[in-house]
Design an enzyme around this catalytic site. Structure first.
Site, PDB file in Angstrom:
ATOM      1  N   HIS A  34      -2.435   2.676   1.101  1.00 19.77           N
ATOM      2  CA  HIS A  34      -2.314   1.672   0.037  1.00 19.77           C
ATOM      3  C   HIS A  34      -2.897   0.352   0.505  1.00 19.77           C
ATOM      4  O   HIS A  34      -2.987   0.088   1.703  1.00 19.77           O
ATOM      5  CB  HIS A  34      -0.863   1.503  -0.419  1.00 19.77           C
ATOM      6  CG  HIS A  34       0.040   0.890   0.606  1.00 19.77           C
ATOM      7  ND1 HIS A  34       0.263  -0.467   0.677  1.00 19.77           N
ATOM      8  CD2 HIS A  34       0.772   1.431   1.596  1.00 19.77           C
ATOM      9  CE1 HIS A  34       1.101  -0.725   1.662  1.00 19.77           C
ATOM     10  NE2 HIS A  34       1.429   0.416   2.254  1.00 19.77           N
ATOM     11  N   ASP A  36      -1.999  -2.729  -1.249  1.00 19.59           N
ATOM     12  CA  ASP A  36      -1.196  -3.853  -1.737  1.00 19.59           C
ATOM     13  C   ASP A  36      -0.281  -4.349  -0.624  1.00 19.59           C
ATOM     14  O   ASP A  36      -0.132  -3.699   0.407  1.00 19.59           O
ATOM     15  CB  ASP A  36      -0.386  -3.465  -2.977  1.00 19.59           C
ATOM     16  CG  ASP A  36       0.560  -2.289  -2.733  1.00 19.59           C
ATOM     17  OD1 ASP A  36       0.174  -1.347  -2.003  1.00 19.59           O
ATOM     18  OD2 ASP A  36       1.672  -2.305  -3.271  1.00 19.59           O
ATOM     19  N   ASP A  67      -0.256  -2.778   7.425  1.00 19.56           N
ATOM     20  CA  ASP A  67       0.486  -2.076   6.369  1.00 19.56           C
ATOM     21  C   ASP A  67      -0.120  -2.443   5.011  1.00 19.56           C
ATOM     22  O   ASP A  67       0.390  -3.296   4.315  1.00 19.56           O
ATOM     23  CB  ASP A  67       1.964  -2.445   6.431  1.00 19.56           C
ATOM     24  CG  ASP A  67       2.802  -1.699   5.398  1.00 19.56           C
ATOM     25  OD1 ASP A  67       2.319  -0.706   4.819  1.00 19.56           O
ATOM     26  OD2 ASP A  67       3.939  -2.119   5.167  1.00 19.56           O
ATOM     27  N   GLU A 102       2.121   0.646  -3.849  1.00 18.43           N
ATOM     28  CA  GLU A 102       3.103   1.243  -2.938  1.00 18.43           C
ATOM     29  C   GLU A 102       4.285   0.313  -2.700  1.00 18.43           C
ATOM     30  O   GLU A 102       5.432   0.756  -2.655  1.00 18.43           O
ATOM     31  CB  GLU A 102       2.424   1.600  -1.610  1.00 18.43           C
ATOM     32  CG  GLU A 102       3.280   2.437  -0.682  1.00 18.43           C
ATOM     33  CD  GLU A 102       4.168   1.610   0.251  1.00 18.43           C
ATOM     34  OE1 GLU A 102       5.084   2.185   0.850  1.00 18.43           O
ATOM     35  OE2 GLU A 102       3.951   0.394   0.373  1.00 18.43           O
ATOM     36  N   GLU A 103       4.011  -0.969  -2.543  1.00 24.95           N
ATOM     37  CA  GLU A 103       5.091  -1.917  -2.241  1.00 24.95           C
ATOM     38  C   GLU A 103       6.032  -2.108  -3.435  1.00 24.95           C
ATOM     39  O   GLU A 103       7.108  -2.664  -3.293  1.00 24.95           O
ATOM     40  CB  GLU A 103       4.521  -3.264  -1.797  1.00 24.95           C
ATOM     41  CG  GLU A 103       3.660  -3.208  -0.546  1.00 24.95           C
ATOM     42  CD  GLU A 103       4.430  -2.900   0.729  1.00 24.95           C
ATOM     43  OE1 GLU A 103       5.651  -2.698   0.697  1.00 24.95           O
ATOM     44  OE2 GLU A 103       3.778  -2.850   1.785  1.00 24.95           O
TER      45      GLU A 103
END
Length: 157
Positions: A34, A36, A67, A102-103
């Site tokens: 991801h 984001d 991340d 994702e977050e």
């Protein structure tokens, strides 16, 4: 799209699906990542803008670099270097799933997986999830297994 509690409907960012190689003799590996990041306002205590790579005292700072933007780019660079630049034969077919929610719980991803189960994902043999952590600021980690992961949906009335 996603509906907010006040009824407002927001469009979701697109999920990027990519592939390289379609040799039916080779297994297919699908990489997930991801791009984001967690919400980050400078007034909440962050020192730099979330989407601007910033150099401070010889160190580079960028939100989401571990991340999970860095790992996503690492897989793409590894494939490019090994198989496109050095012209090595590909022992596997590659598929990529890159999302931007994702977050926030990967809104829309489950629907896409269901819709593409018999299409894009039908020949996937292995999945590599490149969304993990570093053990320290100087020692990256390679997680080679996730024991005990389970997802459940429970509705209580």
């Amino acid at each position: 799209s996603s509906q907010l509690p006040d009824g407002q409907v927001l469009p979701l960012p697109s999920v990027i699906l990519g592939e390289l190689g379609k040799d039916p003799q080779n297994p297919t590996v699908c990489f997930y990542g991801h791009v984001d990041v967690q919400p980050a306002k400078k007034e909440d205590g962050w020192n730099t803008d979330p989407y601007t790579l910033t150099e401070i005292d010889g160190n580079l700072y960028g939100r989401g670099t571990t991340d999970n933007k860095g790992p996503v780019l690492a897989w793409i660079n590894a494939v490019e270097t090994t198989f496109l630049i050095f012209m090595q034969a590909m022992p596997v077919n590659f598929k990529f799933v890159i999302e931007g929610m994702e977050e926030a719980g990967s809104l829309g991803l489950e629907k896409l997986l269901e819709e593409e189960n018999q299409g894009f994902f039908s020949d996937v043999d292995y999945i590599v999830i490149s969304d993990n952590l570093w053990l320290s600021n100087s020692k990256p980690a390679l997680t080679y297994g996730s024991r005990g992961n389970a997802c459940f949906f429970v509705e209580v009335k």
